[in-house]
Design an enzyme around this catalytic site. Structure first.
Site, PDB file in Angstrom:
ATOM      1  N   GLU A 466       0.837  -1.226   0.000  1.00  0.00           N
ATOM      2  CA  GLU A 466       0.000   0.000   0.000  1.00  0.00           C
ATOM      3  C   GLU A 466       0.863   1.264   0.000  1.00  0.00           C
ATOM      4  OE1 GLU A 466      -3.138   0.973  -0.206  1.00  0.00           O
ATOM      5  OE2 GLU A 466      -4.037  -1.004  -0.407  1.00  0.00           O
TER       6      GLU A 466
HETATM    7  C1  LIG Z   1       2.659  -9.621   0.895  1.00  0.00           C
HETATM    8  C2  LIG Z   1       2.393  -8.592  -0.141  1.00  0.00           C
HETATM    9  C3  LIG Z   1       1.108  -8.352  -0.572  1.00  0.00           C
HETATM   10  C4  LIG Z   1       0.866  -7.460  -1.617  1.00  0.00           C
HETATM   11  N1  LIG Z   1      -0.408  -7.329  -2.116  1.00  0.00           N
HETATM   12  C5  LIG Z   1      -0.591  -6.602  -3.256  1.00  0.00           C
HETATM   13  C6  LIG Z   1      -1.863  -6.598  -3.913  1.00  0.00           C
HETATM   14  O1  LIG Z   1      -2.822  -7.221  -3.458  1.00  0.00           O
HETATM   15  N2  LIG Z   1      -1.980  -5.892  -5.067  1.00  0.00           N
HETATM   16  C7  LIG Z   1      -0.941  -5.199  -5.596  1.00  0.00           C
HETATM   17  O2  LIG Z   1      -1.128  -4.597  -6.637  1.00  0.00           O
HETATM   18  N3  LIG Z   1       0.268  -5.179  -5.000  1.00  0.00           N
HETATM   19  C8  LIG Z   1       0.465  -5.862  -3.844  1.00  0.00           C
HETATM   20  N4  LIG Z   1       1.702  -5.864  -3.233  1.00  0.00           N
HETATM   21  C9  LIG Z   1       2.795  -5.140  -3.854  1.00  0.00           C
HETATM   22  C10 LIG Z   1       3.268  -3.955  -3.052  1.00  0.00           C
HETATM   23  O3  LIG Z   1       2.351  -2.915  -3.130  1.00  0.00           O
HETATM   24  C11 LIG Z   1       4.665  -3.626  -3.566  1.00  0.00           C
HETATM   25  O4  LIG Z   1       5.539  -4.599  -3.044  1.00  0.00           O
HETATM   26  C12 LIG Z   1       5.111  -2.245  -3.198  1.00  0.00           C
HETATM   27  O5  LIG Z   1       4.360  -1.311  -3.909  1.00  0.00           O
HETATM   28  C13 LIG Z   1       6.589  -2.035  -3.459  1.00  0.00           C
HETATM   29  O6  LIG Z   1       6.937  -2.434  -4.743  1.00  0.00           O
HETATM   30  P1  LIG Z   1       8.202  -3.380  -4.966  1.00  0.00           P
HETATM   31  O7  LIG Z   1       8.032  -4.562  -4.094  1.00  0.00           O
HETATM   32  O8  LIG Z   1       8.356  -3.586  -6.400  1.00  0.00           O
HETATM   33  O9  LIG Z   1       9.404  -2.568  -4.369  1.00  0.00           O
HETATM   34  P2  LIG Z   1      10.190  -1.329  -5.101  1.00  0.00           P
HETATM   35  O10 LIG Z   1       9.195  -0.387  -5.686  1.00  0.00           O
HETATM   36  O11 LIG Z   1      11.253  -1.890  -5.964  1.00  0.00           O
HETATM   37  O12 LIG Z   1      10.831  -0.656  -3.831  1.00  0.00           O
HETATM   38  C14 LIG Z   1      11.981  -1.169  -3.148  1.00  0.00           C
HETATM   39  C15 LIG Z   1      12.489  -0.113  -2.192  1.00  0.00           C
HETATM   40  O13 LIG Z   1      12.855   1.053  -2.930  1.00  0.00           O
HETATM   41  C16 LIG Z   1      12.202   2.207  -2.449  1.00  0.00           C
HETATM   42  N5  LIG Z   1      11.875   3.072  -3.580  1.00  0.00           N
HETATM   43  C17 LIG Z   1      11.234   2.747  -4.713  1.00  0.00           C
HETATM   44  N6  LIG Z   1      11.096   3.815  -5.505  1.00  0.00           N
HETATM   45  C18 LIG Z   1      11.667   4.839  -4.868  1.00  0.00           C
HETATM   46  C19 LIG Z   1      11.849   6.229  -5.160  1.00  0.00           C
HETATM   47  N7  LIG Z   1      11.371   6.768  -6.284  1.00  0.00           N
HETATM   48  N8  LIG Z   1      12.467   7.000  -4.254  1.00  0.00           N
HETATM   49  C20 LIG Z   1      12.924   6.477  -3.109  1.00  0.00           C
HETATM   50  N9  LIG Z   1      12.802   5.193  -2.768  1.00  0.00           N
HETATM   51  C21 LIG Z   1      12.169   4.374  -3.632  1.00  0.00           C
HETATM   52  C22 LIG Z   1      10.959   1.690  -1.762  1.00  0.00           C
HETATM   53  O14 LIG Z   1      10.493   2.582  -0.746  1.00  0.00           O
HETATM   54  C23 LIG Z   1      11.458   0.361  -1.187  1.00  0.00           C
HETATM   55  O15 LIG Z   1      12.046   0.565   0.057  1.00  0.00           O
HETATM   56  C24 LIG Z   1       1.939  -6.726  -2.154  1.00  0.00           C
HETATM   57  C25 LIG Z   1       3.238  -6.919  -1.669  1.00  0.00           C
HETATM   58  C26 LIG Z   1       3.474  -7.845  -0.699  1.00  0.00           C
HETATM   59  C27 LIG Z   1       4.889  -8.054  -0.225  1.00  0.00           C
END
Ligand SMILES: Cc1cc2nc3c(=O)[nH]c(=O)nc-3n(C[C@H](O)[C@H](O)[C@H](O)COP(=O)(O)OP(=O)(O)OC[C@H]3O[C@@H](n4cnc5c(N)ncnc54)[C@H](O)[C@@H]3O)c2cc1C
Length: 611
Positions: A466
């Protein structure tokens, strides 16, 4: 917890004043209490005893079907039976027209009993509420109503392997499904192809159908996808195809489970990688022959207008983020109660006396040691403060929906500013509460024989989904406090000042009132200093410490406001938690705000090769 919840709802927030509003006129203090009673009981009987099982019997995919423990099916059937999926909705869609604040309070019991099992319901009511706001009358009738009734569950499909925080990079494509695609009664019909990662509740057999809400891009005439978030549209993609009466047609849509993710915690909610439109379940019906003429492509019905998908999704974000924050709080609460219970029972060590320790005396319960009380009080301050925060925000949602025009506008503005805090503050500090609960149990806390390690694992998710912690910080400092000339921050400052003024006049609260006034001033000054050069990279390099400081100031405010009432009704525990927060927590803001105000560049200017 019930006594605290009742105190916050009735004495502090005075939810009975909502009964004067037309929307809630059929309710009474008794109907509110009976909803809480029912939810408390079902959570105790159907959720809590199976929380560990939902963790140890992780969802399992045999290549065809996903298996979950029968207790998860039974718990969700009991939840559906309460009518809580539609609790805040209109009577005509099967709802109870409950205030959001009562709905959230009632759902808190389920969160404390088993967060992992709550996920399915939370997603379903969020999905259906979105359709109520943005769907056509038939989409509401066919999809939202069946979700509110618990016949079908829902998902939110935003993330992709290459598009997490950066949703502008969504690559799922949606193309019109044949000539007559716009004439489809369930909405303009498209075929989708792409992969969605991390989709919670993306596959299961708890319900006969799953309504996926999917973000995808409609290519332009040149076949290219529009860059950025403007090109994103929203689609209803049912797992099983349905007709306009909501009956299953017997055809399966082209949505395939590629696999389950194996998570640290929160294991009872399935988490899936879904392949849309790869041709595993080809479909020839409807107006088109699919993407390849052989029926591939998941059928999706457009919701709202093309290009407005993210706007529609964000409509739901305030409430979804309050729910996530509340879930974090309740996991913290579960750990607090477990460690409190343990500390009362476990004899260990002896108190200091004038002559040192007297080994001939029996050991005392852990709770008699000051350091254990510190850890319990910290947990109490985090989780009860967090509960106050979430209920306050939910009460603002009610104000936004049912207050007079001016109050509704102010509530909306305040919610905009507070939502990043409602989501992120408990994610961080209720997680810290879970860590302290483990610490109180010592070695036992580190084993799977006690529940506290699971609460910690389950809670770790909340800083990630989220919108990650970092993204919430960027949203707060980059957008929320500056938007509309800073009116949100100004409104918040007015509310905080009102509490400071009242506390200044109440015996014993003048000192924290002064401390809060100083903190508010520092927060305002740091906000200005962060933006003094107007260079976003400089301001936003320390957005996370800003988020932390902002959250602690908001919590100090709410604790002081709660203490004003707690003191009057003789709730010493809450007054002590307020004192703890002001003595041990609020001073932390100085370190956080210092780097913000300096626009400290240590992290920003660091070169990669220096690591
Ligand atoms: C158990 C679980 C349930 C989930 N359920 C859903 C769901 O039902 N539907 C859905 O659509 N998604 C879902 N998600 C996805 C979740 O919303 C994403 O994991 C989240 O948005 C982060 O994306 P990512 O994992 O690709 O991490 P990334 O976006 O790669 O981020 C990795 C790190 O980099 C940081 N970061 C990224 N971009 C920037 C920036 N521009 N500036 C500074 N820091 C940055 C982030 O804060 C984080 O610490 C779920 C995830 C999990 C783990």
């Amino acid at each position: 917890m019930r006594a605290t919840l009742d105190f916050l709802l009735n004495d502090w927030l005075q939810v009975d004043t909502l009964l004067q509003r037309e929307r809630f006129a059929d309710h009474s203090p008794e109907t509110f209490a009976s909803v809480l009673d029912t939810c408390e009981r079902i959570a105790r009987e159907k959720y809590a005893p199976f929380n560990r099982l939902s963790d140890t019997q992780e969802p399992h995919f045999d290549g065809e079907r996903v298996h979950l423990p029968p207790s998860t099916h039974a718990a969700l059937a009991a939840y559906v039976g309460t009518g809580m999926l539609a609790a805040a909705q209109d009577y005509e869609v099967g709802g109870m027209q409950l205030p959001c604040v009562v709905e959230m309070a009632a759902n808190a019991f389920f969160g404390k009993a088993s967060m992992a099992m709550v996920g399915y319901a939370m997603l379903t009511s969020g999905n259906a509420s979105l359709l109520m706001a943005h769907g056509t009358p038939l989409q509401r009738q066919v999809f939202a109503k069946n979700e509110f009734a618990g016949r079908w569950f829902g998902t939110m499909c935003l993330s992709e392997p290459q598009a997490g925080s950066s949703l502008s990079d969504v690559a799922t494509r949606a193309v019109p499904d044949g000539e007559g695609f716009e004439a489809e009664p369930l909405g303009p019909r498209y075929r989708l192809r792409g992969n969605k990662m991390w989709i919670s509740a993306g596959e299961h057999e708890i319900t006969e159908n799953i309504v996926h809400l999917v973000l995808a891009k409609i290519p332009g005439p040149d076949g290219a996808l529009v860059a950025g978030t403007k090109g994103i549209s929203l689609f209803i993609v049912p797992k099983m195809m349905v007709d306009t009466r909501g009956a299953l047609t017997g055809e399966r849509n082209d949505v395939a489970l590629a696999g389950l993710n194996h998570k640290l915690g929160n294991r009872g909610t399935t988490n899936t990688l879904l392949n849309f439109g790869e041709g595993k379940f080809p479909l020839r019906g409807g107006s088109g022959a699919g993407l390849d003429g052989a029926g591939s492509g998941a059928v999706g019905y457009l919701v709202g207008k093309p290009g407005e998908g993210l706007r529609c999704m964000f409509h739901m974000m305030n409430e979804a983020r309050i729910s996530v924050g509340l879930g974090a709080v309740m996991l913290g609460y579960a750990g607090y109660e477990a460690s409190l219970d343990y500390a009362r029972q476990r004899p260990q060590g002896r108190p200091f006396t004038g002559n040192g320790k007297d080994a001939s005396q029996p050991q005392v319960p852990l709770i008699q040691h000051a350091d254990i009380k510190r850890m319990l009080l910290a947990q109490k301050a985090y989780v009860e403060g967090g509960l106050a925060l979430e209920l306050f925000c939910a009460r603002l949602v009610d104000e936004q929906h049912t207050g007079d025009a001016a109050a509704a506008k102010d509530a909306g503005t305040l919610l905009e500013v507070l939502t990043p805090i409602a989501k992120s503050w408990p994610s961080e500090w209720a997680q810290e509460a879970n860590s302290l609960a483990i610490q109180i149990l010592g070695g036992y806390g580190y084993t799977r024989d006690f529940p506290v390690e699971q609460y910690w694992r389950d809670n770790r998710l909340n800083m990630i989904h989220e919108g990650t912690h970092g993204i919430q910080g960027l949203d707060l400092l980059g957008r929320k406090v500056t938007m509309n000339g800073g009116t949100g921050l100004q409104l918040l400052a007015e509310r905080v000042s009102r509490t400071i003024e009242q506390a200044g006049q109440q015996a014993g609260l003048a000192e924290p009132a002064n401390q809060l006034a100083a903190a508010l001033q520092k927060l305002g000054a740091a906000t200005k200093a962060a933006w003094a050069t107007g260079v976003p990279e400089e301001a936003l390099a320390n957005a996370t410490p800003y988020l932390q400081a902002f959250g602690h100031v908001v919590l100090a405010w709410l604790w002081l406001d709660v203490a004003l009432v707690a003191q009057r009704v003789g709730r010493q525990g809450q007054v002590a938690a307020m004192r703890y927060f002001f003595a041990y927590e609020l001073p932390k803001i100085d370190a956080w705000l210092a780097v913000v105000a300096q626009r400290n560049d240590t992290c920003r200017t660091l070169l990669e090769e220096w690591f």
